[in-house]
Design a protein around this motif. Structure first.
Motif, PDB file in Angstrom:
ATOM      1  N   LEU A  17       0.829  -1.375   0.082  1.00  0.00           N
ATOM      2  CA  LEU A  17      -0.220  -0.022  -0.037  1.00  0.00           C
ATOM      3  C   LEU A  17       0.820   1.154   0.161  1.00  0.00           C
ATOM      4  O   LEU A  17       0.626   2.375  -0.612  1.00  0.00           O
ATOM      5  N   TYR A  18       1.845   1.192   0.683  1.00  0.00           N
ATOM      6  CA  TYR A  18       2.937   2.289   0.755  1.00  0.00           C
ATOM      7  C   TYR A  18       3.266   2.791  -0.777  1.00  0.00           C
ATOM      8  O   TYR A  18       3.260   3.968  -0.998  1.00  0.00           O
ATOM      9  N   ASP A  19       3.658   1.867  -1.472  1.00  0.00           N
ATOM     10  CA  ASP A  19       4.193   1.958  -2.811  1.00  0.00           C
ATOM     11  C   ASP A  19       3.065   2.882  -3.805  1.00  0.00           C
ATOM     12  O   ASP A  19       3.392   3.680  -4.515  1.00  0.00           O
ATOM     13  N   LYS A  20       1.820   2.032  -3.502  1.00  0.00           N
ATOM     14  CA  LYS A  20       0.916   2.699  -4.121  1.00  0.00           C
ATOM     15  C   LYS A  20       0.599   4.153  -3.865  1.00  0.00           C
ATOM     16  O   LYS A  20       0.312   5.083  -4.815  1.00  0.00           O
ATOM     17  N   LEU A  21       0.571   4.509  -2.498  1.00  0.00           N
ATOM     18  CA  LEU A  21       0.693   6.016  -2.004  1.00  0.00           C
ATOM     19  C   LEU A  21       1.470   6.644  -2.615  1.00  0.00           C
ATOM     20  O   LEU A  21       1.460   7.858  -2.730  1.00  0.00           O
ATOM     21  N   GLN A  22       3.021   6.339  -2.513  1.00  0.00           N
ATOM     22  CA  GLN A  22       4.015   7.260  -3.120  1.00  0.00           C
ATOM     23  C   GLN A  22       3.818   7.525  -4.584  1.00  0.00           C
ATOM     24  O   GLN A  22       3.928   8.629  -5.204  1.00  0.00           O
ATOM     25  N   THR A  23       3.170   6.438  -5.130  1.00  0.00           N
ATOM     26  CA  THR A  23       2.914   6.744  -6.783  1.00  0.00           C
ATOM     27  C   THR A  23       1.796   8.044  -6.993  1.00  0.00           C
ATOM     28  O   THR A  23       2.243   8.871  -7.914  1.00  0.00           O
ATOM     29  N   ILE A  24       0.930   7.840  -6.189  1.00  0.00           N
ATOM     30  CA  ILE A  24      -0.244   8.813  -6.106  1.00  0.00           C
ATOM     31  C   ILE A  24       0.582  10.196  -5.518  1.00  0.00           C
ATOM     32  O   ILE A  24       0.300  11.274  -6.266  1.00  0.00           O
ATOM     33  N   PHE A  25       1.229  10.304  -4.537  1.00  0.00           N
ATOM     34  CA  PHE A  25       1.766  11.409  -4.107  1.00  0.00           C
ATOM     35  C   PHE A  25       2.784  12.302  -5.185  1.00  0.00           C
ATOM     36  O   PHE A  25       2.905  13.224  -5.427  1.00  0.00           O
ATOM     37  N   GLN A  26       3.406  11.140  -5.956  1.00  0.00           N
ATOM     38  CA  GLN A  26       4.349  11.774  -7.110  1.00  0.00           C
ATOM     39  C   GLN A  26       3.609  12.411  -8.123  1.00  0.00           C
ATOM     40  O   GLN A  26       4.017  13.544  -8.545  1.00  0.00           O
ATOM     41  N   LYS A  27       2.297  11.737  -8.405  1.00  0.00           N
ATOM     42  CA  LYS A  27       2.007  12.266  -9.789  1.00  0.00           C
ATOM     43  C   LYS A  27       1.395  13.528  -9.035  1.00  0.00           C
ATOM     44  O   LYS A  27       0.960  14.451 -10.097  1.00  0.00           O
ATOM     45  N   LYS A  28       0.830  13.710  -8.027  1.00  0.00           N
ATOM     46  CA  LYS A  28       0.149  15.093  -7.618  1.00  0.00           C
ATOM     47  C   LYS A  28       1.312  16.042  -7.116  1.00  0.00           C
ATOM     48  O   LYS A  28       0.782  17.129  -6.503  1.00  0.00           O
ATOM     49  N   ASN A  29       2.690  15.703  -7.185  1.00  0.00           N
ATOM     50  CA  ASN A  29       3.535  16.701  -6.436  1.00  0.00           C
ATOM     51  C   ASN A  29       3.633  17.012  -5.201  1.00  0.00           C
ATOM     52  O   ASN A  29       3.428  18.350  -4.744  1.00  0.00           O
ATOM     53  N   CYS A  30       3.296  16.017  -4.144  1.00  0.00           N
ATOM     54  CA  CYS A  30       2.795  16.250  -2.827  1.00  0.00           C
ATOM     55  C   CYS A  30       4.076  16.496  -2.082  1.00  0.00           C
ATOM     56  O   CYS A  30       5.197  15.859  -2.528  1.00  0.00           O
ATOM     57  N   GLU A  31       4.076  17.235  -0.904  1.00  0.00           N
ATOM     58  CA  GLU A  31       5.230  17.470  -0.001  1.00  0.00           C
ATOM     59  C   GLU A  31       4.597  16.658   1.221  1.00  0.00           C
ATOM     60  O   GLU A  31       3.706  17.122   1.953  1.00  0.00           O
ATOM     61  N   ILE A  32       5.353  15.501   1.152  1.00  0.00           N
ATOM     62  CA  ILE A  32       4.801  14.682   2.330  1.00  0.00           C
ATOM     63  C   ILE A  32       5.964  14.378   3.635  1.00  0.00           C
ATOM     64  O   ILE A  32       7.172  14.423   3.433  1.00  0.00           O
ATOM     65  N   VAL A  33       5.433  14.908   4.728  1.00  0.00           N
ATOM     66  CA  VAL A  33       6.126  14.501   5.856  1.00  0.00           C
ATOM     67  C   VAL A  33       5.748  13.029   6.413  1.00  0.00           C
ATOM     68  O   VAL A  33       4.555  13.122   6.626  1.00  0.00           O
ATOM     69  N   GLU A  34       6.566  12.221   7.081  1.00  0.00           N
ATOM     70  CA  GLU A  34       6.139  10.872   7.454  1.00  0.00           C
ATOM     71  C   GLU A  34       6.294  10.675   8.979  1.00  0.00           C
ATOM     72  O   GLU A  34       7.390  11.164   9.571  1.00  0.00           O
ATOM     73  N   LEU A  35       5.221  10.600   9.515  1.00  0.00           N
ATOM     74  CA  LEU A  35       5.284   9.947  10.930  1.00  0.00           C
ATOM     75  C   LEU A  35       5.229   8.500  11.099  1.00  0.00           C
ATOM     76  O   LEU A  35       3.986   8.020  10.935  1.00  0.00           O
ATOM     77  N   ALA A  36       6.226   7.538  11.114  1.00  0.00           N
ATOM     78  CA  ALA A  36       5.858   6.167  10.976  1.00  0.00           C
ATOM     79  C   ALA A  36       6.015   5.633  12.491  1.00  0.00           C
ATOM     80  O   ALA A  36       6.617   6.408  13.394  1.00  0.00           O
ATOM     81  N   GLY A  37       5.734   4.330  12.610  1.00  0.00           N
ATOM     82  CA  GLY A  37       6.081   3.931  14.012  1.00  0.00           C
ATOM     83  C   GLY A  37       4.740   4.060  15.050  1.00  0.00           C
ATOM     84  O   GLY A  37       5.244   3.853  16.187  1.00  0.00           O
ATOM     85  N   VAL A  38       3.688   4.557  14.741  1.00  0.00           N
ATOM     86  CA  VAL A  38       2.621   4.699  15.605  1.00  0.00           C
ATOM     87  C   VAL A  38       2.413   3.409  16.405  1.00  0.00           C
ATOM     88  O   VAL A  38       2.222   2.216  15.592  1.00  0.00           O
ATOM     89  N   GLU A  39       2.455   3.296  17.633  1.00  0.00           N
ATOM     90  CA  GLU A  39       2.202   1.889  18.247  1.00  0.00           C
ATOM     91  C   GLU A  39       0.883   1.571  18.367  1.00  0.00           C
ATOM     92  O   GLU A  39      -0.116   2.221  18.633  1.00  0.00           O
ATOM     93  N   PRO A  40       0.480   0.130  18.505  1.00  0.00           N
ATOM     94  CA  PRO A  40      -0.771  -0.290  18.811  1.00  0.00           C
ATOM     95  C   PRO A  40      -1.095   0.178  20.313  1.00  0.00           C
ATOM     96  O   PRO A  40       0.054   0.145  21.092  1.00  0.00           O
ATOM     97  N   ASN A  41      -2.142   0.623  20.737  1.00  0.00           N
ATOM     98  CA  ASN A  41      -2.243   1.501  21.719  1.00  0.00           C
ATOM     99  C   ASN A  41      -1.579   2.949  21.706  1.00  0.00           C
ATOM    100  O   ASN A  41      -0.504   2.904  22.408  1.00  0.00           O
ATOM    101  N   PRO A  42      -1.769   3.743  21.112  1.00  0.00           N
ATOM    102  CA  PRO A  42      -0.852   4.681  20.603  1.00  0.00           C
ATOM    103  C   PRO A  42      -0.561   5.674  21.716  1.00  0.00           C
ATOM    104  O   PRO A  42      -1.295   5.936  22.507  1.00  0.00           O
ATOM    105  N   ARG A  43       0.589   6.061  21.827  1.00  0.00           N
ATOM    106  CA  ARG A  43       1.448   6.877  22.958  1.00  0.00           C
ATOM    107  C   ARG A  43       1.104   8.212  22.728  1.00  0.00           C
ATOM    108  O   ARG A  43       1.259   8.870  21.558  1.00  0.00           O
TER     109      ARG A  43
END
Ligand code: NZQ
Ligand code: ZN
Length: 385
Positions: free
Chosen positions: A47-73
């Motif tokens: 899914l991540y790769d599919k999103l990247q394709t869309i973001f590139q197509k739309k010239n998005c500026e993406i900031v990533e926040l990865a690693g949200v825990e189950p039971n988020p902190r």
């Protein structure tokens, strides 16, 4: 039936291939986006790769926040708020399960609030403004994709609290995105969805045949599709039925005109706050014990539940026996799908029961089907050991 106001502005985009609609959403909401996700399942699933394709197509500026825990902190939420402010982002795209979505909701309201976002969870302030939030759901369970609830854990104080925050602006629900959900998480999602219907079905509000029937249909749909999805994780229709059920179980539909309960969720949140166990796993353990503890408040409701939802034969049984057979059927179903049945399954002993019982009532007595005190919660936890 009680009086009520229903308001749910989330645009629900459901079905195979619906990710393509993300492009329109970027056009509407802007191209500077905080992308929030969990521990990496979206990379493994593609899914991540599919999103990247869309973001590139739309010239998005993406900031990533990865690693949200189950039971988020809360600490992760703070990090997201910082990113939003630092990069002046337009909106948040949450890709994952309830934890990712809940953390993102907290960021959406926290970014536009001068104080600490935890104020909302401690009921010191009410969230008013929010950054737009889109979600791409990858796990059927919480209903967070179409409600304004958010549950966050403050790990320093060992408090897990829910708050009303903000509705997602839109949510994309493609059942294919849940094909990779492993067996245990599928089970927890099933348990959570059923638990949400239980919390709203066990009500003393009279004359609610429509709400009762809707809840029963959701429960029967979940029960009927659970084993299909577990046996064949890529069964599209089973996954689709579970997905829509989990959304409708907690988008406000079942609560219309009904006094709801929610004590078992408070108890589970107290257990997860101390032991960090999966929410659906905790509910599968505690709910049948809550039922045994409270069924005498309205045996006829539990009798109906047994007959309508669990096909218990009433023949030759007293009302109480039918009610108890229904509760037994819930336990058996959870056992059959492989859900945990005792706190001991998570190596939880009796040493913290009093602490958890206290934590389950942060704002006073809980529940409406039966108002529970700290002592009542302690008894239910003891039954769950
Ligand atoms: O972090 P990643 O790598 O994405 O893995 C997740 C996580 O480990 C994994 N997963 C999700 N989608 C997947 C997948 N793995 C493979 N393939 C996929 N497609 O599943 C694990 C659990 O995810 P999580 O988001 O924690 O699960 P869930 O959706 O059950 O959310 C639980 C949280 O929601 C809260 C709970 O208390 C808990 O904190 N709740 C939120 C509610 C709400 N906002 O309305 C109501 C609920 O009652 C609940 O309290
Ligand atoms: Zn839940």
């Amino acid at each position: 039936m009680n009086s009520f106001t229903f308001h749910n502005p989330t645009e629900l985009i459901f079905g195979k291939g619906q990710l393509s609609q993300l492009e329109n959403k970027i056009d509407q909401l802007g191209s500077k986006i905080l992308l929030v996700y969990g521990g990496g399942s979206i990379k493994k699933s593609g899914l991540y790769d599919k999103l990247q394709t869309i973001f590139q197509k739309k010239n998005c500026e993406i900031v990533e926040l990865a690693g949200v825990e189950p039971n988020p902190r809360l600490s992760t939420v703070h990090k997201g708020i910082e990113f939003i402010r630092e990069h002046k982002l337009n909106w948040i795209l949450a890709v994952g399960g309830g934890s990712v979505i809940d953390a993102s909701k907290a960021m959406a309201v926290g970014a536009l609030y001068d104080g600490d976002v935890w104020d909302f969870y401690e009921r010191k302030a009410v969230a008013k403004d929010a950054l737009p939030l889109g979600t791409i759901l990858t796990l059927s369970a919480t209903g967070s994709e179409m409600n304004r609830g958010s549950v966050v854990t403050n790990w320093e104080t060992k408090q897990k609290h829910g708050a009303g925050t903000t509705f997602p602006t839109f949510s994309i629900l493609d059942p294919e995105n849940t094909f990779t959900v492993p067996k245990n998480q599928t089970v927890y999602g099933i348990s959570d969805t059923l638990s949400h219907t239980f919390e709203q079905y066990f009500s003393h509000t009279p004359e609610i045949p429509l709400q009762t029937g809707l809840a029963e249909t959701i429960m029967k749909t979940v029960i009927g599709n659970a084993k299909k999805a577990l046996d064949n994780p890529e069964d599209y229709d089973a996954r689709a039925n579970l997905m829509l059920s989990s959304t409708l179980a907690l988008n406000g539909l079942l609560a219309m005109g009904v006094e709801t309960d929610w004590a078992t969720h408070s108890i589970e949140h107290a257990v997860s706050a101390v032991y960090d166990i999966p929410h659906g796993g905790g509910l599968a353990i505690i709910f049948p014990n809550w039922m045994k503890y409270v069924y005498k408040e309205d045996v006829s409701r539990f009798k109906r539940f047994a007959i309508e939802v669990w096909d218990v034969s009433p023949e030759g049984k007293s009302d109480e026996e039918i009610a108890l057979a229904g509760i037994e059927a819930v336990r058996n179903f959870f056992n059959e799908i492989g859900a945990p049945s005792r706190l001991a399954d998570y190596n939880i002993g009796d040493d913290q029961l009093k602490v958890m019982a206290k934590k389950a009532l942060p704002f006073g007595p809980i529940g409406n089907f039966k108002k529970l005190s700290e002592e009542d919660v302690y008894e239910i936890l003891k039954m769950s050991l």
